[in-house]
Design an enzyme around this catalytic site. Structure first.
Site, PDB file in Angstrom:
ATOM      1  N   LYS A 298      42.685  45.579  22.758  1.00  0.00           N
ATOM      2  CA  LYS A 298      43.135  44.234  23.123  1.00  0.00           C
ATOM      3  C   LYS A 298      42.078  43.624  24.033  1.00  0.00           C
ATOM      4  O   LYS A 298      41.984  43.944  25.222  1.00  0.00           O
ATOM      5  CB  LYS A 298      44.471  44.239  23.872  1.00  0.00           C
ATOM      6  CG  LYS A 298      44.971  42.803  24.101  1.00  0.00           C
ATOM      7  CD  LYS A 298      45.694  42.610  25.414  1.00  0.00           C
ATOM      8  CE  LYS A 298      44.883  42.006  26.520  1.00  0.00           C
ATOM      9  NZ  LYS A 298      44.358  40.650  26.347  1.00  0.00           N
TER      10      LYS A 298
ATOM     11  N   GLY B 251      46.076  38.949  21.932  1.00  0.00           N
ATOM     12  CA  GLY B 251      47.300  38.498  22.582  1.00  0.00           C
ATOM     13  C   GLY B 251      47.192  38.640  24.082  1.00  0.00           C
ATOM     14  O   GLY B 251      46.149  39.045  24.606  1.00  0.00           O
TER      15      GLY B 251
ATOM     16  N   GLY C 140      47.905  39.759  28.075  1.00  0.00           N
ATOM     17  CA  GLY C 140      48.063  41.007  28.815  1.00  0.00           C
ATOM     18  C   GLY C 140      49.533  41.356  29.002  1.00  0.00           C
ATOM     19  O   GLY C 140      49.916  42.518  28.909  1.00  0.00           O
TER      20      GLY C 140
ATOM     21  N   GLY D 288      48.905  43.948  26.344  1.00  0.00           N
ATOM     22  CA  GLY D 288      48.401  44.887  27.350  1.00  0.00           C
ATOM     23  C   GLY D 288      49.528  45.755  27.892  1.00  0.00           C
ATOM     24  O   GLY D 288      49.418  46.992  27.956  1.00  0.00           O
TER      25      GLY D 288
ATOM     26  N   GLU E 232      38.689  51.036  35.304  1.00  0.00           N
ATOM     27  CA  GLU E 232      37.453  50.498  35.887  1.00  0.00           C
ATOM     28  C   GLU E 232      37.843  49.205  36.562  1.00  0.00           C
ATOM     29  O   GLU E 232      38.125  48.210  35.896  1.00  0.00           O
ATOM     30  CB  GLU E 232      36.425  50.217  34.786  1.00  0.00           C
ATOM     31  CG  GLU E 232      35.956  51.434  34.039  1.00  0.00           C
ATOM     32  CD  GLU E 232      35.126  52.374  34.889  1.00  0.00           C
ATOM     33  OE1 GLU E 232      34.666  51.979  35.969  1.00  0.00           O
ATOM     34  OE2 GLU E 232      34.958  53.517  34.451  1.00  0.00           O
TER      35      GLU E 232
ATOM     36  N   CYS F  60      31.471  43.305  38.266  1.00  0.00           N
ATOM     37  CA  CYS F  60      32.246  44.197  39.140  1.00  0.00           C
ATOM     38  C   CYS F  60      31.344  44.977  40.091  1.00  0.00           C
ATOM     39  O   CYS F  60      31.769  45.345  41.173  1.00  0.00           O
ATOM     40  CB  CYS F  60      33.108  45.129  38.312  1.00  0.00           C
ATOM     41  SG  CYS F  60      32.214  45.869  36.967  1.00  0.00           S
TER      42      CYS F  60
ATOM     43  N   GLU G 128      37.324  41.136  46.750  1.00  0.00           N
ATOM     44  CA  GLU G 128      36.428  40.794  45.647  1.00  0.00           C
ATOM     45  C   GLU G 128      36.624  39.322  45.284  1.00  0.00           C
ATOM     46  O   GLU G 128      37.743  38.883  45.031  1.00  0.00           O
ATOM     47  CB  GLU G 128      36.754  41.669  44.439  1.00  0.00           C
ATOM     48  CG  GLU G 128      35.822  41.378  43.290  1.00  0.00           C
ATOM     49  CD  GLU G 128      36.086  42.300  42.114  1.00  0.00           C
ATOM     50  OE1 GLU G 128      37.227  42.338  41.649  1.00  0.00           O
ATOM     51  OE2 GLU G 128      35.140  42.962  41.662  1.00  0.00           O
TER      52      GLU G 128
HETATM   53  P1  NAP Z   1      42.579  41.090  34.511  1.00  0.00           P
HETATM   54  O1  NAP Z   1      43.374  39.865  34.740  1.00  0.00           O
HETATM   55  O2  NAP Z   1      42.972  42.347  35.154  1.00  0.00           O
HETATM   56  O3  NAP Z   1      42.524  41.254  32.923  1.00  0.00           O
HETATM   57  C1  NAP Z   1      41.884  42.325  32.282  1.00  0.00           C
HETATM   58  C2  NAP Z   1      42.578  42.571  30.978  1.00  0.00           C
HETATM   59  O4  NAP Z   1      43.899  43.053  31.232  1.00  0.00           O
HETATM   60  C3  NAP Z   1      42.733  41.334  30.105  1.00  0.00           C
HETATM   61  O5  NAP Z   1      42.601  41.702  28.755  1.00  0.00           O
HETATM   62  C4  NAP Z   1      44.148  40.903  30.429  1.00  0.00           C
HETATM   63  O6  NAP Z   1      44.774  40.120  29.433  1.00  0.00           O
HETATM   64  C5  NAP Z   1      44.840  42.248  30.548  1.00  0.00           C
HETATM   65  N1  NAP Z   1      46.108  42.210  31.268  1.00  0.00           N
HETATM   66  C6  NAP Z   1      46.620  41.237  32.074  1.00  0.00           C
HETATM   67  N2  NAP Z   1      47.849  41.571  32.515  1.00  0.00           N
HETATM   68  C7  NAP Z   1      48.139  42.790  31.982  1.00  0.00           C
HETATM   69  C8  NAP Z   1      49.252  43.673  32.073  1.00  0.00           C
HETATM   70  N3  NAP Z   1      50.328  43.381  32.796  1.00  0.00           N
HETATM   71  N4  NAP Z   1      49.195  44.849  31.408  1.00  0.00           N
HETATM   72  C9  NAP Z   1      48.106  45.193  30.691  1.00  0.00           C
HETATM   73  N5  NAP Z   1      47.030  44.384  30.543  1.00  0.00           N
HETATM   74  C10 NAP Z   1      47.041  43.198  31.195  1.00  0.00           C
HETATM   75  O7  NAP Z   1      41.075  40.917  34.899  1.00  0.00           O
HETATM   76  P2  NAP Z   1      40.119  39.737  34.464  1.00  0.00           P
HETATM   77  O8  NAP Z   1      40.596  38.514  35.148  1.00  0.00           O
HETATM   78  O9  NAP Z   1      39.976  39.683  33.016  1.00  0.00           O
HETATM   79  O10 NAP Z   1      38.711  40.274  35.049  1.00  0.00           O
HETATM   80  C11 NAP Z   1      38.358  40.162  36.415  1.00  0.00           C
HETATM   81  C12 NAP Z   1      38.657  41.420  37.199  1.00  0.00           C
HETATM   82  O11 NAP Z   1      38.270  42.586  36.488  1.00  0.00           O
HETATM   83  C13 NAP Z   1      37.904  41.508  38.474  1.00  0.00           C
HETATM   84  O12 NAP Z   1      38.736  41.915  39.510  1.00  0.00           O
HETATM   85  C14 NAP Z   1      36.805  42.538  38.239  1.00  0.00           C
HETATM   86  O13 NAP Z   1      36.340  43.238  39.308  1.00  0.00           O
HETATM   87  C15 NAP Z   1      37.428  43.453  37.284  1.00  0.00           C
HETATM   88  N6  NAP Z   1      36.397  44.083  36.446  1.00  0.00           N
HETATM   89  C16 NAP Z   1      36.049  45.388  36.663  1.00  0.00           C
HETATM   90  C17 NAP Z   1      35.064  45.992  35.909  1.00  0.00           C
HETATM   91  C18 NAP Z   1      34.658  47.424  36.072  1.00  0.00           C
HETATM   92  O14 NAP Z   1      33.949  47.961  35.232  1.00  0.00           O
HETATM   93  N7  NAP Z   1      35.055  48.120  37.110  1.00  0.00           N
HETATM   94  C19 NAP Z   1      34.433  45.251  34.932  1.00  0.00           C
HETATM   95  C20 NAP Z   1      34.802  43.934  34.752  1.00  0.00           C
HETATM   96  C21 NAP Z   1      35.796  43.368  35.502  1.00  0.00           C
HETATM   97  P3  NAP Z   1      44.628  38.514  29.353  1.00  0.00           P
HETATM   98  O15 NAP Z   1      43.785  38.295  28.170  1.00  0.00           O
HETATM   99  O16 NAP Z   1      46.014  37.981  29.178  1.00  0.00           O
HETATM  100  O17 NAP Z   1      43.991  38.030  30.621  1.00  0.00           O
END
Ligand code: NAP
Ligand code: MG
Length: 475
Positions: free
Chosen positions: A170, A201, A203, A207, A245, A279, A379
């Site tokens: 996803k 779809g 998260g 997700g 991650e 990140c 962050e």
């Molecule tokens: P996010 O909101 O956590 O979303 C990541 C993914 O999770 C998206 O596909 C999102 O779907 C999905 N998601 C949202 N709610 C969920 C739930 N309840 N259950 C399961 N999946 C769910 O993060 P983001 O806004 O995309 O990215 C920014 C954040 O990611 C930052 O905090 C950054 O540090 C972190 N990040 C970490 C790394 C690493 O390698 N450590 C790399 C990149 C980013 P949607 O499509 O609906 O949003």
């Protein structure tokens, strides 16, 4: 317009069982560039079943067969270079030069590296009286963010395929089209049906459905800490393995013998690259008190070398934030920095002049930041740097390690003993000295709240395996 309202399940594109769609916006123009289907739990169930059915055969393929598959994937990925660049620029607003030099090759490197490493990977180990066989873990659910549309997906997919696991992916709703292009790559490379399944779809539906699905054995997630917690809670119900991650607040420790211009440019490049949406970005520059004024002057004189602007312009270094929501988050943090009494060196709230359309922020640098200020602890995921001074190395190391995160750390300086001492003292998963280039064979992941588990290379493959010990196996 990119119109992809189907999911890829069991080797074919199929209609969604729901009729809702999600718009995808180009953050540089604020225009809709396409739409995807908002998948349902029923779509997910079908994809999981396809992956489950494909698992017995795929997990029994030889490592040579899987290495050859990974090489074919890399070949097909390379054939679509221009398409990947176009798609990543459109959905992420990623500047053309950065997309060509960083985004595009990162995805490719994971497949090439996995192909190479899996050929030498020891799936069987013999000890004194035991035989250890590493079996593929089963069906993996992969959930990815938007900031590196092919890197985050490819590292998980390359490791899963190398291990012999089947998957349901996803991708982020912000950047789904790179994953659709990857699907085209897998079809052309001959990934067997059911081994790779894509369900688009939200998260909250797909997700959440992945992390709570009883027929998924392992969830590999990249994204925010808050979502990581929800995934662990769901996965805990049936003791599902997770790899997370998450975020970071990485320090750049500038030593007193560092070249000031080099150190300042290093710090700016961290917040400017991918618009600070990295990140592992170094977002806290720790500088010796004696160097502070020269460092700030160097920041001021070099900041214009990292222009913010149209992603299509070759000279643009920094693009927009991915979405209006992310833009607002970044603006709030800049305001918090101002309110905390930190000194604004450059940037600030609002959009850069002439960039009223698009989710552009100003490259923003604060100094006189206290180590425990909000902007130095949380962050931001945008182009905001906090400069913090230190009196001696012990204090620098304390400040560097003084957050809930531990994803990366950077050291800039020359004395080999000091560099080594600082690098070894940082409590983080990846330390980079003097901007050394990356190593895709080495593990990537975080200490503390930056995550659980490791990706990339052979450590990444291990995550998709279960070691099985057999004692007393007849010889
Ligand atoms: P996010 O909101 O956590 O979303 C990541 C993914 O999770 C998206 O596909 C999102 O779907 C999905 N998601 C949202 N709610 C969920 C739930 N309840 N259950 C399961 N999946 C769910 O993060 P983001 O806004 O995309 O990215 C920014 C954040 O990611 C930052 O905090 C950054 O540090 C972190 N990040 C970490 C790394 C690493 O390698 N450590 C790399 C990149 C980013 P949607 O499509 O609906 O949003
Ligand atoms: Mg999101």
């Amino acid at each position: 317009m990119y119109q992809y309202t189907q999911h890829y399940i069991n080797g074919q594109w199929v209609d969604s069982t729901g009729d809702e769609t999600i718009d995808v916006i180009n953050p540089a123009t604020e225009e809709k560039i396409g739409e995807i289907s908002s998948g349902t739990k029923e779509d997910l169930d079908k994809a999981v079943q396809a992956a489950r059915d494909a698992f017995p055969d795929f997990s029994q393929t030889t490592k040579e067969e899987r290495a050859a598959l990974l090489d074919r994937i890399a070949d097909e990925y390379e054939k679509r270079k221009d398409k990947f660049i176009e798609v990543i620029m459109a959905e992420l607003g990623s500047p053309v030069t950065f997309t060509k030099e960083v985004q595009y090759p990162m995805g490719l490197n994971h497949f090439r590296t996995a192909a190479k490493l899996v050929r030498d990977f020891a799936f069987i180990e013999e000890r004194e009286n035991s035989f250890i066989q590493k079996d593929a873990i089963g069906v993996a659910g992969l959930i990815t963010p938007w900031n590196f549309p092919t890197n985050q997906t490819s590292t998980k997919l390359a490791s899963a395929f190398a291990a012999g696991s089947t998957v349901v992916l996803k991708p982020s709703t912000e950047t789904p089209f790179a994953a659709i292009l990857l699907t085209e790559v897998f079809e052309a490379a001959g990934v067997p049906k059911g081994v790779f399944n894509l369900v688009n779809g939200t998260g909250s539906t797909i997700g959440d459905g992945i992390s709570s699905h009883p027929d998924i054995d392992f969830v590999s997630f990249t994204g925010s800490g808050g979502v990581g917690t929800k995934i662990m809670e769901n996965a805990a119900q049936d003791i599902k393995k997770v790899s997370l991650e998450l975020g970071g607040k990485s320090p750049i420790v500038v030593l007193d013998d560092a070249d000031v211009d080099y150190a300042a440019k290093t710090a700016i490049s961290h917040i400017a690259g991918n618009t600070g949406q990295v990140c592992t970005a170094g977002t806290r520059a720790l500088v010796p008190k004696s160097m502070h004024d020269d460092f700030i002057e160097a920041i001021k004189s070099h900041i214009s070398e990292y222009p913010v602007g149209d992603p299509k312009d070759e000279s643009t270094f920094t693009g927009p934030q991915v979405s209006e929501e992310q833009w607002k988050t970044v603006q709030d943090y800049i305001q918090k920095g101002i309110d905390s009494g930190a000194t604004l060196v450059t940037g600030g709230t609002g959009k850069p002049e002439g960039l009223e359309t698009g989710y552009y922020s100003k490259l923003t640098v604060f100094t006189d930041v206290k180590a425990d200020d909000t902007i130095a602890q949380e962050e931001i995921f945008g182009p905001v740097l906090s400069v913090i001074t230190y009196k001696d190395l012990d204090e620098a190391i304390d400040i560097a390690n003084g957050t809930i995160y531990g994803l990366a750390g950077y050291v800039v300086g020359n004395n080999p003993d000091t560099v080594t001492h600082v690098a070894k003292s940082l409590r983080s998963g990846r330390i980079v000295v003097n901007n050394e280039k990356s190593d895709f064979t080495a593990p990537f992941g975080g200490f503390k709240q930056s995550g659980i588990g490791r990706e990339w290379g052979d450590y990444g493959i291990e995550e998709f395996l279960e070691p099985k010990t057999i004692v007393g196996l007849p010889k």
